[in-house]
Design an enzyme around this catalytic site. Structure first.
Site, PDB file in Angstrom:
ATOM      1  CB  SER A  46      20.077   7.260  49.619  1.00 46.29           C
ATOM      2  OG  SER A  46      19.720   7.873  50.845  1.00 46.29           O
ATOM      3  CG  HIS A  71      23.220   4.477  51.198  1.00 50.18           C
ATOM      4  ND1 HIS A  71      24.533   4.119  51.416  1.00 50.18           N
ATOM      5  CD2 HIS A  71      23.091   5.734  51.676  1.00 50.18           C
ATOM      6  CE1 HIS A  71      25.174   5.125  51.993  1.00 50.18           C
ATOM      7  NE2 HIS A  71      24.317   6.122  52.177  1.00 50.18           N
ATOM      8  CG  ASP A 112      21.923   8.213  54.093  1.00 47.49           C
ATOM      9  OD1 ASP A 112      23.151   8.023  54.107  1.00 47.49           O
ATOM     10  OD2 ASP A 112      21.267   8.357  53.041  1.00 47.49           O
ATOM     11  CG  MET A 133      21.725  11.627  58.952  1.00 48.53           C
ATOM     12  SD  MET A 133      21.040  12.944  57.929  1.00 48.53           S
ATOM     13  CE  MET A 133      21.449  12.318  56.296  1.00 48.53           C
ATOM     14  CG  HIS A 145      26.447   6.839  55.334  1.00 49.14           C
ATOM     15  ND1 HIS A 145      26.179   7.829  54.410  1.00 49.14           N
ATOM     16  CD2 HIS A 145      27.527   7.285  56.045  1.00 49.14           C
ATOM     17  CE1 HIS A 145      27.035   8.826  54.558  1.00 49.14           C
ATOM     18  NE2 HIS A 145      27.860   8.525  55.543  1.00 49.14           N
ATOM     19  CG  MET A 154      26.389  10.505  58.035  1.00 47.69           C
ATOM     20  SD  MET A 154      25.244  11.150  56.801  1.00 47.69           S
ATOM     21  CE  MET A 154      24.215   9.704  56.579  1.00 47.69           C
ATOM     22  CG  MET A 185      30.548  11.640  52.688  1.00 48.62           C
ATOM     23  SD  MET A 185      29.092  10.614  52.412  1.00 48.62           S
ATOM     24  CE  MET A 185      27.851  11.829  52.024  1.00 48.62           C
ATOM     25  N   GLY A 237      24.488  15.034  55.436  1.00 50.97           N
ATOM     26  CA  GLY A 237      23.394  15.617  56.218  1.00 50.97           C
ATOM     27  C   GLY A 237      22.061  15.689  55.482  1.00 50.97           C
ATOM     28  CG  PHE A 238      20.478  18.294  54.592  1.00 51.04           C
ATOM     29  CD1 PHE A 238      19.269  18.337  55.266  1.00 51.04           C
ATOM     30  CD2 PHE A 238      21.600  18.869  55.181  1.00 51.04           C
ATOM     31  CE1 PHE A 238      19.176  18.963  56.511  1.00 51.04           C
ATOM     32  CE2 PHE A 238      21.515  19.493  56.422  1.00 51.04           C
ATOM     33  CZ  PHE A 238      20.293  19.539  57.096  1.00 51.04           C
ATOM     34  N   GLY A 239      19.822  14.965  51.567  1.00 48.44           N
ATOM     35  CA  GLY A 239      19.725  14.515  50.187  1.00 48.44           C
ATOM     36  C   GLY A 239      19.513  15.715  49.273  1.00 48.44           C
ATOM     37  N   GLY A 240      19.631  15.472  47.979  1.00 48.68           N
ATOM     38  CA  GLY A 240      19.279  16.500  47.005  1.00 48.68           C
ATOM     39  C   GLY A 240      20.283  17.624  46.820  1.00 48.68           C
ATOM     40  CG  ASP A 252      26.146   8.909  50.104  1.00 48.03           C
ATOM     41  OD1 ASP A 252      25.176   9.352  49.457  1.00 48.03           O
ATOM     42  OD2 ASP A 252      26.099   8.615  51.320  1.00 48.03           O
ATOM     43  N   GLY A 253      26.246  11.129  47.181  1.00 45.32           N
ATOM     44  CA  GLY A 253      25.843  12.527  47.179  1.00 45.32           C
ATOM     45  C   GLY A 253      25.815  13.119  45.783  1.00 45.32           C
ATOM     46  N   GLY A 254      24.627  13.500  45.338  1.00 45.39           N
ATOM     47  CA  GLY A 254      24.498  14.156  44.040  1.00 45.39           C
ATOM     48  C   GLY A 254      24.767  13.273  42.841  1.00 45.39           C
ATOM     49  N   GLY A 281      19.997   8.931  45.900  1.00 42.69           N
ATOM     50  CA  GLY A 281      18.707   9.106  46.557  1.00 42.69           C
ATOM     51  C   GLY A 281      17.712   9.781  45.637  1.00 42.69           C
ATOM     52  CB  SER A 282      17.119  13.329  44.793  1.00 40.41           C
ATOM     53  OG  SER A 282      18.485  13.633  44.698  1.00 40.41           O
TER      54      SER A 282
HETATM   55  C1  DX5 Z   1      23.744  12.551  52.617  1.00 40.55           C
HETATM   56  C2  DX5 Z   1      23.463  11.069  52.524  1.00 40.55           C
HETATM   57  C3  DX5 Z   1      23.167  10.575  51.169  1.00 40.55           C
HETATM   58  C4  DX5 Z   1      21.942  11.171  50.515  1.00 40.55           C
HETATM   59  C5  DX5 Z   1      22.148  11.126  49.032  1.00 40.55           C
HETATM   60  O1  DX5 Z   1      24.226  12.822  53.879  1.00 40.55           O
HETATM   61  O2  DX5 Z   1      24.575  10.333  53.019  1.00 40.55           O
HETATM   62  O3  DX5 Z   1      23.098   9.157  51.157  1.00 40.55           O
HETATM   63  O4  DX5 Z   1      20.749  10.517  50.834  1.00 40.55           O
HETATM   64  O5  DX5 Z   1      21.107  11.786  48.415  1.00 40.55           O
HETATM   65  P1  DX5 Z   1      21.226  12.348  46.927  1.00 40.55           P
HETATM   66  O6  DX5 Z   1      21.527  11.185  46.034  1.00 40.55           O
HETATM   67  O7  DX5 Z   1      19.883  12.969  46.694  1.00 40.55           O
HETATM   68  O8  DX5 Z   1      22.346  13.350  46.937  1.00 40.55           O
HETATM   69 ZN    ZN Z   2      24.649   8.117  52.740  1.00 41.53          ZN
END
Ligand code: DX5
Ligand code: ZN
Length: 217
Positions: A7, A30, A32, A34, A63, A65, A136, A141-144, A174-176, A196-197
């Protein structure tokens, strides 16, 4: 084979071309999108998708959102998306069908996304016409954020439904997703992992991508 979709939300946007080239051993990019309405954050939009299209040969997994995604899916296809995913919560069932149909009319792959509180059954009206379902594993909404292990039951249920009704459909999470959580996703039946992170925070990105695929410990 397990596919990895880094991501770019975790990339350095001042050096985005460089950061996309850094993940060239991955399978998808990927992206994102938003809108500050569907999720409480604003990220990037069409001009950025257009700009990154020429810097990678990897498919762009976009993706969305955003609310009422049917309004914009054609523009994202034309900007260079290869796969466009829309949230089932973002509009009526009829309008989500329209979004999928518009993506297909552009010759691109379409997918639906489920937020953590949305049950697996919400994908059923679309299951036989999409190329991907995205679960999800954080609130979008947010990475990390921390991985929600309680979503694995939904992934397993969708894997069974996909195997029965549309075996070519991909199942993405997707996520964490990180070295300590990727195994659970793969065991539950996901075949595409967004990270992502965990990718951009790694000292050795190609090694991290291989690790997330489950190729190395
Ligand atoms: C969150 C995004 C994810 C996000 C994942 O809304 O859809 O794609 O970037 O980030 P990590 O892998 O850090 O959770
Ligand atoms: Zn995403």
């Amino acid at each position: 084979m397990i596919k990895i979709a880094p991501s770019i939300l975790s990339a350095d946007f001042a050096n985005l071309g460089r950061d996309i080239q850094r993940v060239s051993t991955a399978d998808y990019i990927h992206v994102d999108i938003m809108d500050g309405v569907f999720v409480p954050n604003i990220s990037i939009g069409l001009p950025v998708v257009r700009s990154i299209r020429p810097v990678t040969a990897l498919p762009l997994d976009v993706h969305l959102m955003i609310v009422e995604p049917a309004r914009y899916v054609e523009q994202f296809c034309d900007a260079g998306a290869d796969l466009v995913t829309v949230h089932v919560e973002a509009d009526t069932e009829e309008n989500i069908h329209a979004a999928i149909d518009r993506i297909h009319a552009r010759g691109k792959r379409a997918g639906v996304v489920l937020k953590p509180k949305t049950p697996a059954e919400a994908a059923l009206p679309f299951l036989e016409k999409v190329e991907l379902i995205l679960v999800m594993t954080v609130e979008p909404g947010f990475g990390g954020q921390s991985f929600m292990a309680d979503q694995m039951e939904k992934v397993s249920a969708l894997r069974a439904l996909i195997d029965e009704k549309n075996p070519a459909c991909e199942l993405e999470v997707d996520g964490g997703v990180a070295p300590d959580t990727c195994g659970a996703c793969i065991a539950a039946g996901a075949n595409v992992l967004v990270a992502g992170s965990a990718v951009y925070g790694a000292a050795d990105i190609p090694a991290r991508i291989a690790q997330l695929r489950g190729e190395t410990p």
